[in-house]
Design an enzyme around this catalytic site. Sequence first.
Site, PDB file in Angstrom:
ATOM      1  N   SER A 265     -22.543 -64.751  14.975  1.00  0.00           N
ATOM      2  CA  SER A 265     -22.433 -65.383  16.295  1.00  0.00           C
ATOM      3  C   SER A 265     -23.019 -64.465  17.360  1.00  0.00           C
ATOM      4  CB  SER A 265     -20.970 -65.655  16.616  1.00  0.00           C
ATOM      5  OG  SER A 265     -20.323 -64.421  16.897  1.00  0.00           O
ATOM      6  N   LYS A 266     -23.145 -65.012  18.549  1.00  0.00           N
ATOM      7  CA  LYS A 266     -23.667 -64.236  19.661  1.00  0.00           C
ATOM      8  C   LYS A 266     -22.776 -63.018  19.920  1.00  0.00           C
ATOM      9  CE  LYS A 266     -24.589 -64.578  24.591  1.00  0.00           C
ATOM     10  NZ  LYS A 266     -24.059 -63.267  24.757  1.00  0.00           N
TER      11      LYS A 266
END
Length: 507
Positions: A265-266
Amino acid sequence: METAGIRVRFAPSPTGPLHLGGVRTALYNYLFARQNNGKFILRIEDTDQNRYVPGAEDYIIKSLQWCGLEFDEDLIKGGPYAPYRQSERSAIYKEYIGILLDRGHAYLAFDTAAELEDARNKFSNGHEQFQYGMKTRLQMKNSLSMTADEVKSRIDRGDRYVIRILIPENLTVIFNDLIRGEVKVLTDSLDDKVLFKSDGLPTYHLANVVDDYLMRISHVIRGEEWLPSAPMHLLLYRFFGWEYSMPQFAHLPLILKPEGNGKLSKRDGDRLGFPVFPIEWKDPSASEVSHGYKEDGYLPEAFINMLALLGWNPGTEQEIFTLDELISSFSLDKINKAGAKFDPAKARWFNHKFIQLKTGAELYAYLDPVLRSNGISADPEYVMKVISLIRERVELLPDLWKHSVLFFRAPDTYDPQVKLKIWQEGTSSFLEEFSAMLKGLDPFNKESLHALVEEFTAGKKIKTAQLMNPLRLLVVGSNQGPGMMDIAAVLGKDEFLERISKGLKNI
Ligand code: GLU
């Protein structure tokens, strides 16, 4: 329907920036299309107005342009199956939802948000979540549980409704996934998903199936998160009578966190200091800017090569591929079933390798504007010499400046920590002596310098490092950089001597 050859699509929803997993999906579609002389199509799936993010569509297009993945049919180029933006195709979906209603494969549902919430509370228990489906649908407010008159009067008075798929009971749906093999699902586990919303637009499921059919898509290559929806999509193909010209499915494995547990994920990028987006993304609502691979100094060819190997293996030891080589080597059957761990160090490794493949002139073209913006105008031949000396140390493009700045700017400061470690009594005086000898050195090159250093250190009975380390501190300002003889040879005698004398005055 007659076949139209290989046709694949990348079908992003403009709900935010494109994550590197999305770029990989686009890449695999692209490679598959090019390898098979097929068509690579961009379709924007923007029927969920609540999740629409301004700028996302443009971002997706620019990102893929940077990666060099060109579409054959898209919003700008158009194509035989335009429009390619789903929000412009709403009349088409209305027609097809009508067909499903007529055939009894879909029904109207009037349940309000509050009624759905009640049902969730009523039907969920410890081990079972509420599903709008075979066990519950007759207790809900829909055209199956209500009389025709009731339905009509609700429509007439303007009640809002959605249209749900009627999942048949006790049926085994089987299809072949090109990556996972046979997938078998009992329909009893599926819920009556909404196909058409009260805003007059379809959901992803209906629009996706209708468009894949109408656009004659031969292969659906997409992320694994869509695997659970595929059995329902198959039912839709069947209800429409399209099962025999249905696309083949290939569901790609996830890209995992560097530690291996869970989807990348970011937040992982922020936490570990690497980008997860291809190019810079400015979040319109949060005024937050996330940097991308491009801005961090990655070459698109390195980024693409790295992504290609994240989940696919060529079956050989080869790691560095041009795009053409990827096109010829790619195959769906060498895609792994298991998730692929993202490795930021490996991403830098690929970039380093691709930078080494660049010509001096290409690296010059990158460095020159950086030099200018720093107010440096240098002789191109000199710049080329610097580049050839430092290029091997460059991982990311900004490293070109980082490693070359010492050749364009004499130091103003001298690292005190380094000084503390290496500066001894007598260092200054033997450096003065050494620099006097340097003045007479002719020719001034690596070999002559080397010989002088040997002679000098032997005469003084000191180790080479006792001369070279202080020399480096004066010339570079730190203990960094390529070999001292190389630095001296590139700087030239005058500059080298000037830096030593300036350094001796200032240190
Ligand atoms: N719009 C879907 C997404 O953004 C596409 C999934 C598919 O390719 O079918 O992931």
